[in-house]
Scaffold this motif. Structure first.
Motif, mmCIF file in Angstrom:
data_model
loop_
_atom_site.group_PDB
_atom_site.id
_atom_site.type_symbol
_atom_site.label_atom_id
_atom_site.label_comp_id
_atom_site.label_asym_id
_atom_site.label_seq_id
_atom_site.Cartn_x
_atom_site.Cartn_y
_atom_site.Cartn_z
ATOM 1 N N MET A 69 5.193 1.096 -2.280
ATOM 2 C CA MET A 69 5.579 2.392 -2.826
ATOM 3 C C MET A 69 7.105 2.468 -2.924
ATOM 4 N N ALA A 102 10.358 5.158 -3.743
ATOM 5 C CA ALA A 102 10.707 6.576 -3.786
ATOM 6 C C ALA A 102 12.172 6.751 -4.163
ATOM 7 N N ARG A 154 8.486 1.024 0.692
ATOM 8 C CA ARG A 154 7.576 0.726 1.808
ATOM 9 C C ARG A 154 6.510 -0.242 1.303
ATOM 10 N N VAL A 192 10.393 1.047 6.502
ATOM 11 C CA VAL A 192 10.919 1.394 5.182
ATOM 12 C C VAL A 192 12.285 0.743 4.973
ATOM 13 N N GLU A 207 12.142 8.786 2.498
ATOM 14 C CA GLU A 207 11.015 8.431 3.371
ATOM 15 C C GLU A 207 9.970 9.544 3.367
ATOM 16 N N LEU A 252 7.702 9.108 0.485
ATOM 17 C CA LEU A 252 6.697 8.074 0.734
ATOM 18 C C LEU A 252 5.560 8.619 1.584
#
Length: 208
Positions: free
Chosen positions: A1, A3, A16, A23, A174, A177
């Motif tokens: 993923m 972000a 991630r 992360v 984060e 995510l």
């Protein structure tokens, strides 16, 4: 993923590999983010992980409110990556992302607005993710010192002394995510900007 958070004082891009994994994060402070800076950060994270864009499961971004330039650049970048790589994409409120950074039961999430002002929204958490408990407001930064609930603000936003602050355990990227991992599925239709006020180039139209 992947972000992208670009509505506040700094640009954050996070990657991630899988749920629960560590992360990788790039955070850059300074003027409103340019598309080439975001692409360079994305490229660095992907190359360091040995991944191609098509190997991503999804890309997510903040859609505002916040920096007008940051909103547009983040959404355009996320949409370009998603369509170019053929992967899902999703946009989240920048205020929801801020509220997700803390475990506080009730919090006032803020983002920078025009000089001396912030966008603010109350959130409550009853297990799971925070939920909006009020409309988005535009208020003076100085008024935050009188807040009856703790405030969560993006890194780099200067607040007056005496503002009650909520504890934070992660960056805004984060938090994105975390939010996307709780979705049943992504929706590219959410990649639309949230503007509480018109862009600076457009005058406010007031009814007489």
């Amino acid at each position: 993923m992947l972000a992208i958070s670009a509505c506040g004082p700094r640009l954050e891009v996070a990657l991630r590999h899988e749920p629960g994994a560590t992360v990788s994060l790039i955070a850059l402070a300074g003027p409103a983010p340019r598309s080439d800076v975001i692409i360079a950060a994305v490229d660095l994270l992907l190359r360091s992980a040995g991944l191609a864009p098509g190997q991503l499961d999804a890309v997510v971004a903040t859609r505002g409110p916040g920096s007008f330039t940051g909103v547009r650049v983040a959404l355009a970048t996320a949409q370009g990556i998603a369509r170019g790589a053929g992967i899902p994409a999703h946009g989240f409120s920048s205020l929801l992302a801020q509220a997700t950074r803390t475990s506080a039961g009730q919090v006032l999430a803020v983002q920078p607005a025009r000089r001396g002002e912030v966008y603010a929204q109350l959130f409550t958490r009853r297990g799971g993710f925070p939920e909006a408990a009020g409309e988005i407001l535009v208020m003076a930064v100085s008024a935050l010192a009188d807040s009856e609930v703790p405030v969560i603000a993006p890194s780099g936003l200067t607040l007056p002394a005496g503002v009650p602050m909520a504890p934070s355990g992660m960056s805004a990227a984060e938090a994105l995510l975390t939010l996307v991992e709780g979705l049943a599925g992504c929706d590219e239709a959410t990649l639309v900007p949230t503007y509480v006020e018109p862009p600076p180039a457009l005058p406010l139209v007031r009814e007489v």
